[in-house]
Write a protein that holds these residues in place. Structure first.
Motif, PDB file in Angstrom:
ATOM      1  N   TYR A  45      -6.704  -1.017   7.195  1.00  0.00           N
ATOM      2  CA  TYR A  45      -6.863  -1.063   5.740  1.00  0.00           C
ATOM      3  C   TYR A  45      -5.939  -2.127   5.147  1.00  0.00           C
ATOM      4  O   TYR A  45      -6.357  -2.906   4.285  1.00  0.00           O
TER       5      TYR A  45
ATOM      6  N   VAL B 204       0.854  -1.180   0.000  1.00  0.00           N
ATOM      7  CA  VAL B 204       0.000   0.000   0.000  1.00  0.00           C
ATOM      8  C   VAL B 204       0.895   1.236   0.000  1.00  0.00           C
ATOM      9  O   VAL B 204       1.832   1.327   0.799  1.00  0.00           O
TER      10      VAL B 204
ATOM     11  N   PRO C 194       0.171   4.856   0.812  1.00  0.00           N
ATOM     12  CA  PRO C 194      -0.870   5.750   1.314  1.00  0.00           C
ATOM     13  C   PRO C 194      -0.477   7.219   1.175  1.00  0.00           C
ATOM     14  O   PRO C 194       0.699   7.562   1.086  1.00  0.00           O
TER      15      PRO C 194
ATOM     16  N   GLU D  22      -7.617   3.418  -4.586  1.00  0.00           N
ATOM     17  CA  GLU D  22      -8.774   3.369  -3.694  1.00  0.00           C
ATOM     18  C   GLU D  22      -8.652   4.486  -2.669  1.00  0.00           C
ATOM     19  O   GLU D  22      -7.606   5.126  -2.568  1.00  0.00           O
ATOM     20  N   SER D  23      -9.706   4.680  -1.901  1.00  0.00           N
ATOM     21  CA  SER D  23      -9.639   5.591  -0.758  1.00  0.00           C
ATOM     22  C   SER D  23      -9.857   4.789   0.504  1.00  0.00           C
ATOM     23  O   SER D  23     -10.369   3.667   0.455  1.00  0.00           O
ATOM     24  N   PHE D  24      -9.438   5.363   1.628  1.00  0.00           N
ATOM     25  CA  PHE D  24      -9.691   4.703   2.910  1.00  0.00           C
ATOM     26  C   PHE D  24      -9.814   5.748   4.004  1.00  0.00           C
ATOM     27  O   PHE D  24      -9.334   6.868   3.869  1.00  0.00           O
TER      28      PHE D  24
ATOM     29  N   ALA E 150      -3.564   4.252  -1.820  1.00  0.00           N
ATOM     30  CA  ALA E 150      -4.686   4.477  -0.910  1.00  0.00           C
ATOM     31  C   ALA E 150      -4.756   5.953  -0.537  1.00  0.00           C
ATOM     32  O   ALA E 150      -3.876   6.471   0.145  1.00  0.00           O
TER      33      ALA E 150
END
Length: 162
Positions: A76, A5, A7, A67-69, A34
């Motif tokens: 996540y 990931v 982020p 994607e978003s989180f 993310a």
């Protein structure tokens, strides 16, 4: 499958971000970019706009997913079976902060953090600086993809700079 990931807020995505994403895509089977939803901060671009832009500028990387989180990054990662967080490091000040986060993440969940040094070409590039330069009509094409430059110009033209 080795999944990582990357982020961040990506408001906006810069060439430095894209360098880290591209390099990560060569190390892992899948990279999830993310986008953090932070309800305490009002970004220039909406979460949806950031995702749209990221999808466009990473479309040449087939193993990258956008994607978003919201919430804890470790949650996540667990929910997406990602074993590693990849963070770009521009300077020692980045490392000080990111090391604390990495130690907390491994303590909470066992998720490892890979620190990737930024390409020296982008070591001074920060989204906040790019926005400030664009706001006042400065040249940002060497710091962001052409799509981002266009979108920044539109945002500031529509909003005015007062």
């Amino acid at each position: 499958m080795r999944r990582a990931v990357c982020p961040g807020s990506f408001d906006p995505v810069t060439r430095g971000h894209l360098d880290i994403i591209d390099r990560s895509s060569r190390l892992f089977d899948e990279v999830i970019v993310a986008v953090l939803v932070n309800q305490t901060k009002q970004g220039l671009f909406s979460i949806e706009e950031r995702i749209e832009i990221l999808r466009e500028v990473t479309k040449n990387l087939p193993n990258v997913r956008i994607e978003s989180f919201r919430g804890l990054l470790v949650d996540y990662c667990r929910d997406n079976d990602a074993q590693v967080v990849v963070k770009g490091i521009r300077a020692v000040s980045d490392f000080d902060y990111e090391l604390q986060m990495a130690q907390m993440n491994i303590g909470l969940s066992g998720v490892e953090t890979l620190f990737m040094p930024t390409n020296p070409l982008y070591s001074f590039v920060a989204s906040s600086l790019v926005k400030e330069i664009a706001k006042w009509g400065g040249e940002v094409s060497s710091f962001v993809p052409e799509l981002v430059e266009r979108r920044l110009l539109e945002k500031y033209r529509d909003a005015g700079t007062d």
